[in-house]
Each structure stands twice: as structure tokens, then as C-alpha cells.
Design a protein around this motif. Sequence first.
Motif, PDB file in Angstrom:
ATOM      1  N   ASP A  51       8.787 -66.769  -0.502  1.00  0.00           N
ATOM      2  CA  ASP A  51       8.961 -65.312  -0.542  1.00  0.00           C
ATOM      3  C   ASP A  51      10.021 -64.939   0.485  1.00  0.00           C
ATOM      4  O   ASP A  51      10.140 -65.601   1.513  1.00  0.00           O
ATOM      5  CB  ASP A  51       7.636 -64.597  -0.239  1.00  0.00           C
ATOM      6  CG  ASP A  51       7.641 -63.162  -0.713  1.00  0.00           C
ATOM      7  OD1 ASP A  51       8.399 -62.344  -0.129  1.00  0.00           O
ATOM      8  OD2 ASP A  51       6.905 -62.839  -1.662  1.00  0.00           O
ATOM      9  N   ASP A  52      10.761 -63.906   0.194  1.00  0.00           N
ATOM     10  CA  ASP A  52      11.822 -63.505   1.124  1.00  0.00           C
ATOM     11  C   ASP A  52      11.334 -62.548   2.205  1.00  0.00           C
ATOM     12  O   ASP A  52      12.115 -62.130   3.049  1.00  0.00           O
ATOM     13  CB  ASP A  52      13.014 -62.899   0.366  1.00  0.00           C
ATOM     14  CG  ASP A  52      12.636 -61.735  -0.514  1.00  0.00           C
ATOM     15  OD1 ASP A  52      11.533 -61.747  -1.093  1.00  0.00           O
ATOM     16  OD2 ASP A  52      13.450 -60.803  -0.646  1.00  0.00           O
ATOM     17  N   ASP A 100       7.761 -66.117  -5.385  1.00  0.00           N
ATOM     18  CA  ASP A 100       8.099 -64.720  -5.625  1.00  0.00           C
ATOM     19  C   ASP A 100       9.109 -64.638  -6.766  1.00  0.00           C
ATOM     20  O   ASP A 100      10.040 -65.437  -6.831  1.00  0.00           O
ATOM     21  CB  ASP A 100       8.687 -64.102  -4.353  1.00  0.00           C
ATOM     22  CG  ASP A 100       8.909 -62.603  -4.466  1.00  0.00           C
ATOM     23  OD1 ASP A 100       8.275 -61.957  -5.325  1.00  0.00           O
ATOM     24  OD2 ASP A 100       9.730 -62.082  -3.685  1.00  0.00           O
ATOM     25  N   VAL A 101       8.934 -63.673  -7.655  1.00  0.00           N
ATOM     26  CA  VAL A 101       9.842 -63.526  -8.797  1.00  0.00           C
ATOM     27  C   VAL A 101      11.198 -63.003  -8.349  1.00  0.00           C
ATOM     28  O   VAL A 101      12.237 -63.571  -8.671  1.00  0.00           O
ATOM     29  CB  VAL A 101       9.241 -62.579  -9.862  1.00  0.00           C
ATOM     30  CG1 VAL A 101      10.247 -62.295 -10.954  1.00  0.00           C
ATOM     31  CG2 VAL A 101       7.970 -63.168 -10.445  1.00  0.00           C
ATOM     32  N   ARG A 102      11.182 -61.918  -7.585  1.00  0.00           N
ATOM     33  CA  ARG A 102      12.438 -61.247  -7.229  1.00  0.00           C
ATOM     34  C   ARG A 102      12.819 -61.553  -5.784  1.00  0.00           C
ATOM     35  O   ARG A 102      12.176 -61.084  -4.842  1.00  0.00           O
ATOM     36  CB  ARG A 102      12.296 -59.752  -7.447  1.00  0.00           C
ATOM     37  CG  ARG A 102      12.195 -59.423  -8.925  1.00  0.00           C
ATOM     38  CD  ARG A 102      12.122 -57.922  -9.167  1.00  0.00           C
ATOM     39  NE  ARG A 102      12.129 -57.626 -10.590  1.00  0.00           N
ATOM     40  CZ  ARG A 102      11.037 -57.479 -11.329  1.00  0.00           C
ATOM     41  NH1 ARG A 102       9.853 -57.601 -10.769  1.00  0.00           N
ATOM     42  NH2 ARG A 102      11.139 -57.192 -12.615  1.00  0.00           N
ATOM     43  N   MET A 103      13.878 -62.341  -5.642  1.00  0.00           N
ATOM     44  CA  MET A 103      14.425 -62.663  -4.327  1.00  0.00           C
ATOM     45  C   MET A 103      15.943 -62.574  -4.446  1.00  0.00           C
ATOM     46  O   MET A 103      16.491 -62.800  -5.526  1.00  0.00           O
ATOM     47  CB  MET A 103      14.040 -64.089  -3.903  1.00  0.00           C
ATOM     48  CG  MET A 103      12.570 -64.281  -3.652  1.00  0.00           C
ATOM     49  SD  MET A 103      12.181 -65.961  -3.092  1.00  0.00           S
ATOM     50  CE  MET A 103      12.433 -66.900  -4.583  1.00  0.00           C
ATOM     51  N   PRO A 104      16.609 -62.252  -3.340  1.00  0.00           N
ATOM     52  CA  PRO A 104      18.073 -62.235  -3.392  1.00  0.00           C
ATOM     53  C   PRO A 104      18.629 -63.635  -3.656  1.00  0.00           C
ATOM     54  O   PRO A 104      18.039 -64.625  -3.268  1.00  0.00           O
ATOM     55  CB  PRO A 104      18.494 -61.739  -2.007  1.00  0.00           C
ATOM     56  CG  PRO A 104      17.263 -61.629  -1.191  1.00  0.00           C
ATOM     57  CD  PRO A 104      16.079 -61.887  -2.052  1.00  0.00           C
ATOM     58  N   SER A 127      16.633 -66.354  -7.959  1.00  0.00           N
ATOM     59  CA  SER A 127      15.323 -65.724  -8.184  1.00  0.00           C
ATOM     60  C   SER A 127      14.257 -66.777  -8.462  1.00  0.00           C
ATOM     61  O   SER A 127      14.563 -67.947  -8.722  1.00  0.00           O
ATOM     62  CB  SER A 127      15.406 -64.763  -9.374  1.00  0.00           C
ATOM     63  OG  SER A 127      15.453 -65.497 -10.592  1.00  0.00           O
ATOM     64  N   ASP A 160      14.793 -68.318 -11.809  1.00  0.00           N
ATOM     65  CA  ASP A 160      15.860 -69.324 -11.782  1.00  0.00           C
ATOM     66  C   ASP A 160      15.340 -70.659 -11.243  1.00  0.00           C
ATOM     67  O   ASP A 160      15.706 -71.724 -11.756  1.00  0.00           O
ATOM     68  CB  ASP A 160      17.035 -68.852 -10.916  1.00  0.00           C
ATOM     69  CG  ASP A 160      17.762 -67.668 -11.508  1.00  0.00           C
ATOM     70  OD1 ASP A 160      17.714 -67.483 -12.749  1.00  0.00           O
ATOM     71  OD2 ASP A 160      18.384 -66.903 -10.724  1.00  0.00           O
ATOM     72  N   THR A 212       4.610 -61.245  -8.052  1.00  0.00           N
ATOM     73  CA  THR A 212       5.500 -60.091  -8.144  1.00  0.00           C
ATOM     74  C   THR A 212       4.837 -58.862  -7.546  1.00  0.00           C
ATOM     75  O   THR A 212       3.636 -58.664  -7.684  1.00  0.00           O
ATOM     76  CB  THR A 212       5.936 -59.823  -9.601  1.00  0.00           C
ATOM     77  OG1 THR A 212       6.860 -58.745  -9.612  1.00  0.00           O
ATOM     78  CG2 THR A 212       4.763 -59.501 -10.505  1.00  0.00           C
ATOM     79  N   LEU A 243       9.146 -59.766 -18.516  1.00  0.00           N
ATOM     80  CA  LEU A 243       8.880 -60.705 -17.426  1.00  0.00           C
ATOM     81  C   LEU A 243       7.746 -61.652 -17.798  1.00  0.00           C
ATOM     82  O   LEU A 243       7.847 -62.865 -17.600  1.00  0.00           O
ATOM     83  CB  LEU A 243       8.539 -59.965 -16.133  1.00  0.00           C
ATOM     84  CG  LEU A 243       8.074 -60.834 -14.962  1.00  0.00           C
ATOM     85  CD1 LEU A 243       9.133 -61.844 -14.572  1.00  0.00           C
ATOM     86  CD2 LEU A 243       7.676 -59.970 -13.783  1.00  0.00           C
TER      87      LEU A 243
END
Length: 181
Positions: A11-12, A55-59, A62, A65, A85, A93
Motif C-alpha cells: 500500500d502506498d 492495494d488497487v490504486r497506487m501511483p 497499480s 498491473d 480498495t 473493477l
Amino acid sequence: MPSDAKILIVDDHEETLYALESALAPLGYRLARATSGDEALKQVLRGQVGLLLLDVRMPGVSGLDVVRYLRRLEQTQNIPVILLTGFDADHELTATAFGLGVADLVMKPTDPWVLRTKVRYLYDAYQRHRALEEEVRELRALVKGPAGTEEPHPGPALPHPDARVPPQRDSPAATSPIDRT
């Protein structure tokens, strides 16, 4: 896979990593952390990862990916992944995640008891799967015989099964020459 395989938490956000580590600590498994998709890929490719909380959404790279990449490699394609998420899991998603073969999609914040239950089940199932794969490899090596030949170790030859079967009474071989006249 050794029983000391770790659970990688990715996780970011530092506070999320801490919360997830705290939730999973009572299980007694080795935990590792990564703050980006790139770092997660590096750790997984080094080996010894038995489950991925991602985590799904990271800078940058992702979570999706990361899963896409892992599923293309034979050595990582079966590692269980739980995607996390903080946003509502919309249909797109959900379809993408399960299409990639993730084990579960969990909303943050998550109930620690539920998370521990899912992690324990998936981690232990993966460990059993890997142990069975290793046993199959060992058995195949035994069956191949000496020097890697494809034939099993020579043993006592068994007679052909038909050699011990007496002729049937109705067959021509079972009738005596006297009966044929």
C-alpha cells in the motif's frame, strides 16, 4: 515452498500498512511490506511470498498491473492475491480483478477478524498446494529410475495375466480331441 514464506502487504499509505500489519500479527506469519507496485514485484520475484495483500490504486504501477504481470510468470501465477480498495468496487473493477484470478476484493477499512480468516485460509491452502507439488516432483523423480531414464526401476517381471487363466469350457481349446469326433 518453505513454511516461512511471507505475506507481502502493499500500500502506498504508511498508516494503512501499519493497520494491516497489526490486524495480521496475531496469525504469527512472517509479514513484509512494500509501498509501491514496483517494490512489490521485486520482492515477489525474489521468492518466498505465499500471499499478497495488494492495494488497487497506487501511483505508478497499480495493483492490477502487478497482478497482470504475476499471472504471466509460471513461478508466480498461483500466488493468492487479495486486492484492497478504499473506493467502491464498481462492476468494471470487480470483473477485471476476478478475471485476473485474484482470490478476493476487500474494501478498506476492513474488519480485522474477517481479514485474518481470509488470509489464514488462502495462505494455508497455498502452502498445502506447494507441498503437494513438491511431493509430485519427488515421486516423478523416483519413477524415472536411474540416470533420469523414463522407465521405472526394473523389478521382478510379472507373468502375463492371461497365462494363469484356465481355458473356458465352451471354448474350442477346452474340448478334448475325443469330443471333436
